[in-house]
Design a protein around this motif. Structure first.
Motif, PDB file in Angstrom:
ATOM      1  N   ALA A 134       0.828  -1.211   0.000  1.00  0.00           N
ATOM      2  CA  ALA A 134       0.000   0.000   0.000  1.00  0.00           C
ATOM      3  C   ALA A 134       0.854   1.249   0.000  1.00  0.00           C
ATOM      4  N   ARG A 135       2.061   1.167   0.538  1.00  0.00           N
ATOM      5  CA  ARG A 135       2.965   2.319   0.523  1.00  0.00           C
ATOM      6  C   ARG A 135       3.636   2.469  -0.842  1.00  0.00           C
ATOM      7  N   THR A 136       3.923   1.344  -1.491  1.00  0.00           N
ATOM      8  CA  THR A 136       4.664   1.383  -2.752  1.00  0.00           C
ATOM      9  C   THR A 136       3.808   1.863  -3.916  1.00  0.00           C
ATOM     10  N   VAL A 137       2.543   1.458  -3.959  1.00  0.00           N
ATOM     11  CA  VAL A 137       1.693   1.776  -5.111  1.00  0.00           C
ATOM     12  C   VAL A 137       1.532   3.285  -5.323  1.00  0.00           C
TER      13      VAL A 137
ATOM     14  N   ALA B  33       5.183  17.076   6.628  1.00  0.00           N
ATOM     15  CA  ALA B  33       3.982  17.283   7.435  1.00  0.00           C
ATOM     16  C   ALA B  33       2.956  16.179   7.176  1.00  0.00           C
ATOM     17  N   LEU B  34       2.794  15.791   5.903  1.00  0.00           N
ATOM     18  CA  LEU B  34       1.865  14.718   5.569  1.00  0.00           C
ATOM     19  C   LEU B  34       2.303  13.395   6.208  1.00  0.00           C
ATOM     20  N   ASN B  35       3.610  13.099   6.148  1.00  0.00           N
ATOM     21  CA  ASN B  35       4.120  11.879   6.771  1.00  0.00           C
ATOM     22  C   ASN B  35       3.965  11.910   8.285  1.00  0.00           C
TER      23      ASN B  35
ATOM     24  N   ALA C 162       1.342   9.686  12.884  1.00  0.00           N
ATOM     25  CA  ALA C 162       0.713   9.978  14.176  1.00  0.00           C
ATOM     26  C   ALA C 162      -0.633   9.274  14.291  1.00  0.00           C
ATOM     27  N   LEU C 163      -1.429   9.305  13.224  1.00  0.00           N
ATOM     28  CA  LEU C 163      -2.717   8.598  13.234  1.00  0.00           C
ATOM     29  C   LEU C 163      -2.509   7.089  13.362  1.00  0.00           C
TER      30      LEU C 163
ATOM     31  N   ALA D 269      -0.473   4.065   2.644  1.00  0.00           N
ATOM     32  CA  ALA D 269      -0.582   4.674   1.315  1.00  0.00           C
ATOM     33  C   ALA D 269      -0.409   6.190   1.394  1.00  0.00           C
ATOM     34  N   LEU D 270      -0.934   6.795   2.453  1.00  0.00           N
ATOM     35  CA  LEU D 270      -0.767   8.232   2.637  1.00  0.00           C
ATOM     36  C   LEU D 270       0.709   8.576   2.821  1.00  0.00           C
TER      37      LEU D 270
END
Length: 444
Positions: free
Chosen positions: A67-70, A97-99, A104-105, A125-126
């Motif tokens: 999910a991270r790679t796609v 900031a997005l990472n 954190a979530l 994925a985010l």
């Protein structure tokens, strides 16, 4: 009466002097990369154990990793074009900031015991989306802070810091997962992204001219593609590494653990071999701080040949001490290539198009990795593991030898810098000047 003699003042211990070329911006970028590297390395360990902690299977672990790679593959080209249209340091800070938010979530869900596999996959994925925008923007920023013949040394030191952080972060992450649980390691990673983003926000960019959008995003991507295909040395090496990285990934993520379990005594010798590879990258960085080869790409591509050794060693398989030695040597050679490759890109690619070219480089480097790791099992079942490993080794050798046949790879040389070209690295990040497509690029 003799004069009063005061006791001699003890000499102050000598302070470790910072190199003249390691100015404020270079130091900030390096510190940010080390901090985020420490957190991310530990988070890789924590993420897998977080999935297992909620009852996930090995397939679920692979799903979250994929999910991270796609999105990384999907958004890389867009990220490269955007980084050439906007101030790169702002793109980097926004991606951090997005990472930070995604990790954190992730940490909150794990710590509260409410995490589900689909939620972990979505947050992964985010995080991959953030990396897709960060990586092209980050490429070249370090070298833009150091000019002249010192750029290779600066990048080598930078890589040493990042690789050292990866080794330390993996070890600390594993220990913290065992002691405190994966949730706290993910929280630390979120904090590391926050610190890294803050450090990058303090970059001095007064000398950077304002970027203006071109004819459009797709026009920028076409322009970047022309920059790549117009340089045979560039597209041939990107094509080479699309296969080389896939073969290395299949050997090290699928076949290596299986060979270690069945023939080498379990996970401990395999972990030692992977650690030796990390140590080798640090040693390779140290070597490149002292060595500036004139024929950048010839030396760099020759250094790729040892990447065929780990697959061959696993195919035999050699005893664990020999495997450790092979992985150590491979780590050194990988770092020689990495520094030579980045030095060549920095010298030959116009700065205003650097991120677009970098995004194609990144895309080529990772595009076949998911396919190779997914196909590793079926290939092993069809031809046997030793044959599959020998095939990985043969492909690395054949493609590398083929790239050595490209004249531009053998001929491209490091350009001599005019007297006084070496800066001290204390000034602001400046845009490089380019003498047209393929012309000389010099950071000022």
């Amino acid at each position: 009466m003799s004069p009063l003699r005061l006791p001699a003042r003890p000499a102050r211990p000598a302070r470790l002097a910072r190199p003249a070329w390691a100015g404020r911006n270079y130091t900030l970028l390096t510190a940010a990369a080390v901090v985020s590297g420490l957190g991310s390395s530990g988070a890789l360990v924590a993420g897998a154990f977080a999935v297992l902690a909620v009852g996930g299977s090995a397939t679920d672990v692979g799903l979250v990793a994929a999910a991270r790679t796609v999105p990384l593959i999907v958004f890389l080209l867009v990220g490269g074009a955007l980084a050439d249209r906007l101030p790169r340091h702002r793109v980097m800070v926004a991606a951090n900031a997005l990472n930070c938010v995604s990790q954190a979530l992730f940490a909150v869900l794990v710590l509260t015991g409410s995490a589900q596999v689909w939620q972990m996959a979505a947050l992964s994925a985010l995080g991959g989306t953030g990396q897709a925008f960060f990586s092209p923007a980050a490429e070249g920023m370090v070298l833009a802070t150091v000019s002249g013949s010192r750029s290779g040394r600066a990048f080598a030191v930078f890589r040493m810091g990042v690789n050292g952080a990866g080794i330390l972060g993996t070890g600390l992450g594993g220990a913290l997962v065992a002691v405190a649980g994966p949730g706290w390691v993910l929280a630390i990673d979120a904090a590391a992204f926050a610190v890294a983003g803050a450090l990058r926000a303090f970059l001095d960019v007064r000398g950077m001219p304002e970027r203006r959008g071109g004819a459009g995003l797709f026009a920028d991507l076409r322009d970047g593609w022309r920059e790549v295909v117009g340089r045979p040395w560039l597209w041939s090496i990107v094509l080479q590494f699309s296969v080389v990285n896939a073969m290395v990934a299949a050997a090290e993520t699928v076949y290596g653990p299986l060979v270690a379990r069945e023939r080498l005594g379990g996970p401990q010798p395999w972990g030692l071999a992977l650690s030796a590879f990390g140590v080798g990258t640090v040693l390779g960085g140290l070597l490149m701080t002292r060595w500036a080869p004139r024929r950048l790409l010839l030396v760099g591509v020759l250094a790729v040949l040892p990447l065929a050794l780990p697959s061959a060693a696993l195919a035999v398989p050699v005893p664990a001490p020999a495997l450790v030695a092979v992985m150590l040597a491979t780590g050194v050679s990988v770092e020689v290539f990495a520094v030579a490759w980045m030095s060549a890109l920095h010298q030959e690619v116009p700065e205003e198009k650097f991120s677009r070219v970098s995004s194609y480089d990144w895309l080529g480097s990772i595009s076949l990795v998911p396919l190779a790791t997914a196909a590793a099992g079926p290939v092993q079942n069809a031809v046997g593991r030793p044959a599959a490993l020998w095939g990985c080794s043969a492909l690395v050798l054949l493609l590398t030898l083929a790239v050595l046949c490209v004249p531009d790879v053998r001929r491209l040389t490091r350009r001599a810098e005019p007297p006084g070209a070496d800066g001290d690295g204390t000034g602001p990040v400046m845009e490089a000047t380019a003498a047209g497509p393929g012309g000389p690029v010099t950071s000022v």
